[in-house]
Write a protein that holds these residues in place. Structure first.
Motif, mmCIF file in Angstrom:
data_model
loop_
_atom_site.group_PDB
_atom_site.id
_atom_site.type_symbol
_atom_site.label_atom_id
_atom_site.label_comp_id
_atom_site.label_asym_id
_atom_site.label_seq_id
_atom_site.Cartn_x
_atom_site.Cartn_y
_atom_site.Cartn_z
ATOM 1 N N SER A 100 36.359 36.811 55.695
ATOM 2 C CA SER A 100 35.773 36.148 54.531
ATOM 3 C C SER A 100 35.981 34.636 54.611
ATOM 4 O O SER A 100 36.967 34.169 55.195
ATOM 5 C CB SER A 100 36.401 36.694 53.244
ATOM 6 N N THR A 101 35.078 33.897 54.015
ATOM 7 C CA THR A 101 35.215 32.431 53.962
ATOM 8 C C THR A 101 35.989 31.993 52.731
ATOM 9 O O THR A 101 36.320 30.823 52.589
ATOM 10 C CB THR A 101 33.823 31.777 53.952
ATOM 11 N N SER A 102 36.281 32.945 51.852
ATOM 12 C CA SER A 102 37.012 32.625 50.627
ATOM 13 C C SER A 102 38.469 32.320 50.940
ATOM 14 O O SER A 102 39.071 32.901 51.853
ATOM 15 C CB SER A 102 36.927 33.798 49.648
ATOM 16 N N THR A 103 39.033 31.418 50.178
ATOM 17 C CA THR A 103 40.454 31.076 50.345
ATOM 18 C C THR A 103 41.290 31.682 49.223
ATOM 19 O O THR A 103 42.403 31.239 48.974
ATOM 20 C CB THR A 103 40.646 29.552 50.358
ATOM 21 N N ARG A 104 40.741 32.701 48.557
ATOM 22 C CA ARG A 104 41.485 33.394 47.503
ATOM 23 C C ARG A 104 41.477 34.892 47.778
ATOM 24 O O ARG A 104 40.452 35.468 48.115
ATOM 25 C CB ARG A 104 40.897 33.125 46.124
ATOM 26 N N ILE A 105 42.642 35.506 47.630
ATOM 27 C CA ILE A 105 42.792 36.947 47.844
ATOM 28 C C ILE A 105 43.364 37.567 46.572
ATOM 29 O O ILE A 105 44.379 37.104 46.041
ATOM 30 C CB ILE A 105 43.726 37.235 49.033
ATOM 31 N N ASP A 106 42.720 38.626 46.087
ATOM 32 C CA ASP A 106 43.176 39.320 44.888
ATOM 33 C C ASP A 106 44.150 40.429 45.262
ATOM 34 O O ASP A 106 43.851 41.276 46.113
ATOM 35 C CB ASP A 106 41.991 39.914 44.131
ATOM 36 N N LEU A 107 45.311 40.409 44.621
ATOM 37 C CA LEU A 107 46.337 41.439 44.806
ATOM 38 C C LEU A 107 46.668 42.023 43.439
ATOM 39 O O LEU A 107 47.807 41.962 42.961
ATOM 40 C CB LEU A 107 47.579 40.829 45.466
ATOM 41 N N LEU A 108 45.656 42.582 42.798
ATOM 42 C CA LEU A 108 45.754 42.976 41.394
ATOM 43 C C LEU A 108 46.689 44.159 41.170
ATOM 44 O O LEU A 108 47.209 44.329 40.062
ATOM 45 C CB LEU A 108 44.354 43.303 40.859
ATOM 46 N N ASP A 109 46.896 44.989 42.191
ATOM 47 C CA ASP A 109 47.740 46.179 42.031
ATOM 48 C C ASP A 109 49.147 45.997 42.581
ATOM 49 O O ASP A 109 49.931 46.955 42.599
ATOM 50 C CB ASP A 109 47.085 47.382 42.727
ATOM 51 N N ASP A 110 49.459 44.803 43.032
ATOM 52 C CA ASP A 110 50.768 44.571 43.649
ATOM 53 C C ASP A 110 51.759 43.970 42.657
ATOM 54 O O ASP A 110 51.387 43.330 41.670
ATOM 55 C CB ASP A 110 50.624 43.659 44.863
ATOM 56 N N ASP A 111 53.025 44.182 42.950
ATOM 57 C CA ASP A 111 54.114 43.718 42.087
ATOM 58 C C ASP A 111 54.417 42.247 42.362
ATOM 59 O O ASP A 111 54.574 41.837 43.516
ATOM 60 C CB ASP A 111 55.364 44.569 42.342
ATOM 61 N N LEU A 112 54.487 41.448 41.295
ATOM 62 C CA LEU A 112 54.695 40.005 41.443
ATOM 63 C C LEU A 112 56.023 39.692 42.118
ATOM 64 O O LEU A 112 56.089 38.828 42.998
ATOM 65 C CB LEU A 112 54.629 39.325 40.072
ATOM 66 N N ASP A 113 57.082 40.381 41.722
ATOM 67 C CA ASP A 113 58.398 40.105 42.303
ATOM 68 C C ASP A 113 58.423 40.464 43.785
ATOM 69 O O ASP A 113 59.026 39.754 44.597
ATOM 70 C CB ASP A 113 59.480 40.888 41.557
ATOM 71 N N ALA A 114 57.754 41.556 44.165
ATOM 72 C CA ALA A 114 57.704 41.960 45.574
ATOM 73 C C ALA A 114 56.927 40.936 46.402
ATOM 74 O O ALA A 114 57.327 40.593 47.516
ATOM 75 C CB ALA A 114 57.076 43.341 45.706
ATOM 76 N N ILE A 115 55.807 40.449 45.850
ATOM 77 C CA ILE A 115 55.027 39.409 46.541
ATOM 78 C C ILE A 115 55.862 38.144 46.684
ATOM 79 O O ILE A 115 55.841 37.471 47.732
ATOM 80 C CB ILE A 115 53.726 39.097 45.779
ATOM 81 N N SER A 116 56.629 37.809 45.654
ATOM 82 C CA SER A 116 57.491 36.629 45.708
ATOM 83 C C SER A 116 58.537 36.773 46.808
ATOM 84 O O SER A 116 58.809 35.826 47.552
ATOM 85 C CB SER A 116 58.180 36.434 44.347
ATOM 86 N N CYS A 117 59.118 37.962 46.936
ATOM 87 C CA CYS A 117 60.105 38.215 47.994
ATOM 88 C C CYS A 117 59.454 38.111 49.371
ATOM 89 O O CYS A 117 60.058 37.585 50.316
ATOM 90 C CB CYS A 117 60.729 39.602 47.813
ATOM 91 N N PHE A 118 58.234 38.610 49.480
ATOM 92 C CA PHE A 118 57.494 38.524 50.745
ATOM 93 C C PHE A 118 57.263 37.070 51.138
ATOM 94 O O PHE A 118 57.479 36.685 52.301
ATOM 95 C CB PHE A 118 56.162 39.262 50.602
ATOM 96 N N LEU A 119 56.831 36.239 50.183
ATOM 97 C CA LEU A 119 56.577 34.822 50.481
ATOM 98 C C LEU A 119 57.872 34.093 50.831
ATOM 99 O O LEU A 119 57.903 33.259 51.745
ATOM 100 C CB LEU A 119 55.896 34.157 49.288
ATOM 101 N N GLU A 120 58.934 34.413 50.114
ATOM 102 C CA GLU A 120 60.238 33.807 50.431
ATOM 103 C C GLU A 120 60.664 34.173 51.845
ATOM 104 O O GLU A 120 61.199 33.336 52.595
ATOM 105 C CB GLU A 120 61.290 34.274 49.420
#
Length: 275
Positions: A100-120
Motif C-alpha cells: 500500500s502507498t498509505s502511511t497509516r495502518i489500522d490496528l483496531l483489534d490490538d491492545d494498546l499496551d501490547a503495541i506500546s511494548c512492541f514499539l519499545e
C-alpha cells in the motif's frame, strides 16, 4: 558443538627446497617481470572485491519516514507513530507497507499496551519491566508485588500473542520468559489460563503446556481457592481440561513405571461380574 580443526599441510621449509629463482640477463629477465606484474594485478582485483559492508546505523532508522498506527477502538483509540525502517523488521508491517502507498495502518483489534511494548522493544531491545541479570523483573511501583487479578500475567501474554501475529520470535520468547517471573494467586492464574486457551492455537505447546502443567500439579489444592472458576474454565475450554487430565495421567503412568507396575500399558482390565 566443537569448533572444526583446520590443519595446514606442508611447511615453509618445503617451499624453500622447491628451487631457487635465479635472476639472469636476457629474455629470462623479461619473464620474471611479467610474472610479477600478473601477480600484482590479481592482488589488486582481490582487494577491490573485499569492500567493507555498509552497516545500518540507528540514525539510518531514524531518518526513515514516519508511519501512523491507529490502535484500538472507541474512547481508548490512540494514534501512534513509528519509523518505517524499524517497523519493517516485522514481516506483518513489512507486507502491509509494501502492498500500500498509505502511511497509516489500522490496528483496531490490538491492545494498546501490547503495541506500546512492541514499539519499545523495536527501539530499545527490551520493554518494561526489564529482565534483570538476577533472573527477576525490575520493580514496578504501579503494580502489587503479588498479581491477584492476572493483570501482570496478561500484560506479557498479550505481548506474546501480538509477537506471534507480527512475526517477532525474539519478542515472543522474551515475553514468555517474563510470564514465569510473576508471583500470582490462583485466581490470577485462571484469568491467564483463560486468555491463553482463547487466544492461542492448539498446536502452541510453548505457552499451553506450562499452563496445563501448573494446574496438573496444583489443581487438587488451588481449585478450592478459585471460587468455582476452575470448574467454569474446564467447562468453557474442554481442551484445557483434557490437557490438565493428560498431565495428571502421564505423571501417574511414570510413577507406576518407576514402581515396576507390570499392568502399565495394558488396555484391558477385569470388570466385576454380577451375581
Amino acid at each position: 558443538m566443537a569448533d572444526p580443526q583446520v590443519q595446514i599441510g606442508g611447511g615453509g621449509g618445503n617451499l624453500a627446497n622447491e628451487g631457487d629463482v635465479e635472476m639472469q640477463g636476457g629474455d629470462d629477465d623479461d619473464e620474471v617481470v611479467e610474472v610479477a606484474e600478473t601477480g600484482t594485478a590479481t592482488g589488486g582485483a582481490a582487494e577491490e572485491e573485499e569492500k567493507p559492508i555498509q552497516r545500518t546505523t540507528f540514525v539510518d532508522y531514524l531518518k526513515s519516514p514516519m508511519v501512523e498506527l491507529l490502535v484500538g477502538s472507541g474512547d481508548s483509540q490512540t494514534l501512534l507513530t513509528a519509523h518505517k525502517a524499524l517497523l519493517t523488521k516485522s514481516p506483518f508491517f513489512s507486507e502491509k507497507l509494501a502492498s500500500s502507498t498509505s502511511t497509516r495502518i489500522d490496528l483496531l483489534d490490538d491492545d494498546l499496551d501490547a503495541i506500546s511494548c512492541f514499539l519499545e522493544y523495536l527501539y530499545t531491545g527490551e520493554y518494561f519491566p526489564h529482565k534483570l541479570s538476577s533472573g527477576t523483573l525490575e520493580s514496578d511501583p504501579s503494580a502489587p508485588k503479588i498479581d491477584d487479578s492476572g493483570a501482570q500475567l496478561l500484560k506479557h501474554a498479550k505481548v506474546y500473542t501480538l509477537a506471534e501475529k507480527l512475526g517477532m520470535p525474539s519478542l515472543k520468547s522474551l515475553s514468555h520468559s517474563k510470564i514465569h517471573l510473576i508471583t500470582s494467586t490462583a485466581l490470577a492464574e485462571i484469568a491467564y489460563a483463560r486468555y491463553v486457551y482463547s487466544h492461542t492455537s492448539r498446536s502452541d505447546l510453548t505457552i499451553r503446556k506450562p499452563v496445563a502443567s501448573f494446574w496438573g500439579q496444583r489443581s487438587h489444592v488451588l481449585r478450592h481457592e478459585t471460587e468455582g472458576s476452575f470448574r467454569e474454565m474446564c467447562l468453557e475450554f474442554p481442551e484445557f481440561a483434557f490437557d490438565v487430565l493428560s498431565f495428571v495421567l502421564d505423571a501417574e503412568e511414570r510413577r507406576a513405571q518407576r514402581r515396576g507396575d507390570e499392568e502399565v500399558g495394558k488396555s484391558a482390565r477385569k470388570r466385576a461380574r454380577g451375581a
